[in-house]
Design a protein around this motif. Sequence first.
Motif, PDB file in Angstrom:
ATOM      1  N   VAL A 179       0.779  -1.211   0.127  1.00 43.56           N
ATOM      2  CA  VAL A 179      -0.128  -0.152  -0.089  1.00 43.56           C
ATOM      3  C   VAL A 179       0.890   1.208  -0.023  1.00 43.56           C
ATOM      4  N   HIS A 180       2.094   1.239   0.789  1.00 42.78           N
ATOM      5  CA  HIS A 180       2.768   2.358   0.888  1.00 42.78           C
ATOM      6  C   HIS A 180       3.446   2.659  -0.331  1.00 42.78           C
ATOM      7  N   ASP A 181       3.831   1.231  -1.034  1.00 41.76           N
ATOM      8  CA  ASP A 181       4.761   1.554  -2.056  1.00 41.76           C
ATOM      9  C   ASP A 181       3.752   2.130  -3.380  1.00 41.76           C
ATOM     10  N   ILE A 182       2.602   1.700  -3.271  1.00 37.97           N
ATOM     11  CA  ILE A 182       1.604   2.636  -4.339  1.00 37.97           C
ATOM     12  C   ILE A 182       1.404   3.915  -3.921  1.00 37.97           C
ATOM     13  N   MET A 183       1.237   4.143  -2.601  1.00 37.19           N
ATOM     14  CA  MET A 183       1.112   5.559  -2.134  1.00 37.19           C
ATOM     15  C   MET A 183       2.101   6.524  -2.645  1.00 37.19           C
ATOM     16  N   LEU A 221      -8.268   0.968 -12.480  1.00 37.57           N
ATOM     17  CA  LEU A 221      -7.435   0.089 -13.203  1.00 37.57           C
ATOM     18  C   LEU A 221      -6.614  -1.072 -12.496  1.00 37.57           C
ATOM     19  N   PHE A 222      -6.657  -0.989 -11.359  1.00 35.58           N
ATOM     20  CA  PHE A 222      -6.096  -1.939 -10.315  1.00 35.58           C
ATOM     21  C   PHE A 222      -6.514  -3.298 -10.483  1.00 35.58           C
ATOM     22  N   PRO A 223      -7.869  -3.335 -10.546  1.00 40.20           N
ATOM     23  CA  PRO A 223      -8.340  -5.008 -10.869  1.00 40.20           C
ATOM     24  C   PRO A 223      -8.005  -5.469 -11.978  1.00 40.20           C
ATOM     25  N   MET A 224      -7.983  -4.832 -13.165  1.00 38.44           N
ATOM     26  CA  MET A 224      -7.687  -5.365 -14.528  1.00 38.44           C
ATOM     27  C   MET A 224      -6.064  -5.612 -14.451  1.00 38.44           C
ATOM     28  N   LEU A 225      -5.326  -4.866 -13.902  1.00 42.67           N
ATOM     29  CA  LEU A 225      -3.875  -5.037 -13.888  1.00 42.67           C
ATOM     30  C   LEU A 225      -3.539  -6.153 -12.866  1.00 42.67           C
ATOM     31  N   ALA A 226      -4.428  -6.335 -11.896  1.00 41.97           N
ATOM     32  CA  ALA A 226      -4.204  -7.432 -10.958  1.00 41.97           C
ATOM     33  C   ALA A 226      -4.553  -8.801 -11.651  1.00 41.97           C
ATOM     34  N   ASN A 227      -5.472  -8.955 -12.284  1.00 44.43           N
ATOM     35  CA  ASN A 227      -6.002 -10.097 -13.087  1.00 44.43           C
ATOM     36  C   ASN A 227      -5.173 -10.291 -14.190  1.00 44.43           C
ATOM     37  N   GLU A 228      -4.263  -9.613 -14.798  1.00 45.55           N
ATOM     38  CA  GLU A 228      -3.477  -9.482 -15.909  1.00 45.55           C
ATOM     39  C   GLU A 228      -2.406 -10.280 -15.207  1.00 45.55           C
ATOM     40  N   ILE A 229      -1.782  -9.664 -14.194  1.00 44.69           N
ATOM     41  CA  ILE A 229      -0.588 -10.197 -13.650  1.00 44.69           C
ATOM     42  C   ILE A 229      -0.891 -11.625 -12.916  1.00 44.69           C
ATOM     43  N   ASP A 230      -1.885 -11.883 -12.376  1.00 46.28           N
ATOM     44  CA  ASP A 230      -2.098 -13.004 -11.841  1.00 46.28           C
ATOM     45  C   ASP A 230      -2.191 -14.371 -12.679  1.00 46.28           C
ATOM     46  N   HIS A 282       2.850  -4.760 -27.835  1.00 45.72           N
ATOM     47  CA  HIS A 282       1.289  -5.089 -28.122  1.00 45.72           C
ATOM     48  C   HIS A 282       0.649  -5.516 -26.854  1.00 45.72           C
ATOM     49  N   ASP A 283       1.394  -5.404 -25.908  1.00 49.08           N
ATOM     50  CA  ASP A 283       1.121  -5.871 -24.328  1.00 49.08           C
ATOM     51  C   ASP A 283       0.693  -4.782 -23.599  1.00 49.08           C
ATOM     52  N   SER A 284      -0.116  -5.073 -22.427  1.00 43.46           N
ATOM     53  CA  SER A 284      -0.524  -3.821 -21.586  1.00 43.46           C
ATOM     54  C   SER A 284       0.567  -3.488 -20.745  1.00 43.46           C
ATOM     55  N   TYR A 285       0.190  -2.414 -19.806  1.00 41.56           N
ATOM     56  CA  TYR A 285       1.105  -1.855 -18.764  1.00 41.56           C
ATOM     57  C   TYR A 285       1.614  -2.898 -17.818  1.00 41.56           C
ATOM     58  N   ALA A 286       0.817  -3.644 -17.554  1.00 42.43           N
ATOM     59  CA  ALA A 286       0.905  -4.754 -16.563  1.00 42.43           C
ATOM     60  C   ALA A 286       2.296  -5.519 -16.823  1.00 42.43           C
ATOM     61  N   ARG A 287       2.510  -5.674 -17.968  1.00 43.60           N
ATOM     62  CA  ARG A 287       3.782  -6.440 -18.500  1.00 43.60           C
ATOM     63  C   ARG A 287       5.246  -5.913 -17.815  1.00 43.60           C
ATOM     64  N   LEU A 288       5.072  -4.824 -17.484  1.00 43.70           N
ATOM     65  CA  LEU A 288       6.274  -4.129 -16.840  1.00 43.70           C
ATOM     66  C   LEU A 288       6.427  -4.701 -15.482  1.00 43.70           C
ATOM     67  N   VAL A 289       5.629  -5.663 -14.887  1.00 43.11           N
ATOM     68  CA  VAL A 289       5.682  -6.041 -13.562  1.00 43.11           C
ATOM     69  C   VAL A 289       6.954  -7.256 -13.661  1.00 43.11           C
ATOM     70  N   GLU A 290       7.183  -7.579 -14.818  1.00 42.23           N
ATOM     71  CA  GLU A 290       8.651  -8.561 -15.016  1.00 42.23           C
ATOM     72  C   GLU A 290       9.805  -7.853 -14.717  1.00 42.23           C
ATOM     73  N   ARG A 291       9.791  -6.570 -15.012  1.00 41.48           N
ATOM     74  CA  ARG A 291      11.061  -5.698 -14.847  1.00 41.48           C
ATOM     75  C   ARG A 291      11.226  -5.484 -13.343  1.00 41.48           C
ATOM     76  N   PHE A 292      10.159  -5.361 -12.393  1.00 45.03           N
ATOM     77  CA  PHE A 292      10.284  -5.276 -11.080  1.00 45.03           C
ATOM     78  C   PHE A 292      10.660  -6.482 -10.420  1.00 45.03           C
ATOM     79  N   SER A 293      10.231  -7.473 -11.113  1.00 48.45           N
ATOM     80  CA  SER A 293      10.492  -8.938 -10.482  1.00 48.45           C
ATOM     81  C   SER A 293      11.728  -9.649 -10.574  1.00 48.45           C
ATOM     82  N   ARG A 294      12.736  -8.956 -11.497  1.00 51.85           N
ATOM     83  CA  ARG A 294      13.998  -9.628 -11.625  1.00 51.85           C
ATOM     84  C   ARG A 294      14.679  -9.701 -10.273  1.00 51.85           C
TER      85      ARG A 294
END
Length: 295
Positions: A179-183, A221-230, A282-294
């Motif tokens: 929550v703080h990270d998002i804030m 947008l968060f529910p959509m992003l969460a669904n794509e990431i999961d 052609h992917d959504s912004y959620a694809r960037l989670v992979e960059r943070f997951s390294r």
Amino acid sequence: MSVHENAEAVTVAVLGLGERGSVLAAALLDAGHPVTVWNRSQDKADSLAAKGARRAATPEAAVGAAEVVIVNVKGGAVATELLRAAGSVLPGRAVVDLTDGSSEQSRATGQLVTDHGADYLHGQIMTIAPAIGSPDAVVFYGGLRHVFDRHEALLRVLGGRATFVSSDPGVPVLYGMAVHDIMWGLLNGFLHAAALLGNAGIRIGDFQQQAEPSLAALPSLFPMLANEIDRAEFAAPYGALQHHLPSIDDLITESRARGIDIDLPTYTRNLVAEALDAGHGHDSYARLVERFSRG
């Protein structure tokens, strides 16, 4: 909020009377629970004693007087040491640790408490001290579910939105960090935008009011992003990553021309450009989670 009509009074010990601990103890007293308090600086207990709290000279004495032990001190290591010192009187009690720290530390404290024959919950308070005890105050809990269920009425005295999230006591800590990270990300984006608009002579209040529908839509947008990431499915029919880059470049150009710091938008540009280079245009912004997951 009062528990007089909802639950039998439970004896409580509060270890730590800092900014939050004092408010926690006061909320419990107001709800009719017998409260024993301990703090290294004894004078911090004066106002609570005037409200009916019992002082304890040592952590052991406080713990020994209570069914539920609430800990809110500075740092997980301090909480662990206090509970270790009170280990002989811990058996049979429920410990609710509301101390900030790491997920690893909360698990270690939980193991210590369990090894001494007590039950453990870790709670992460998601509000400033003055809002503790309010119906809207959120506290995430993790640990033994039966402890949460047994003392739920008491926990709702501390925050009306008491939420059990996991049997792992480290998860509430991670929820709080997330929550703080998002804030911080949202706040930094807003402040960068405010600097840009202010430089152009635009009142930030006018912008906030007139752009409110667009700003309010962002969390949707968060529910959509969460669904794509999961699901690990990122193909986007619209709003794909390739369409973000020109707007980011415009922001950087405008910021540079006005002497506004460009580090934040440049970081975003680098993330998007890297994903495009990897073939994810052609992917959504959620694809960037992979960059943070390294790793």
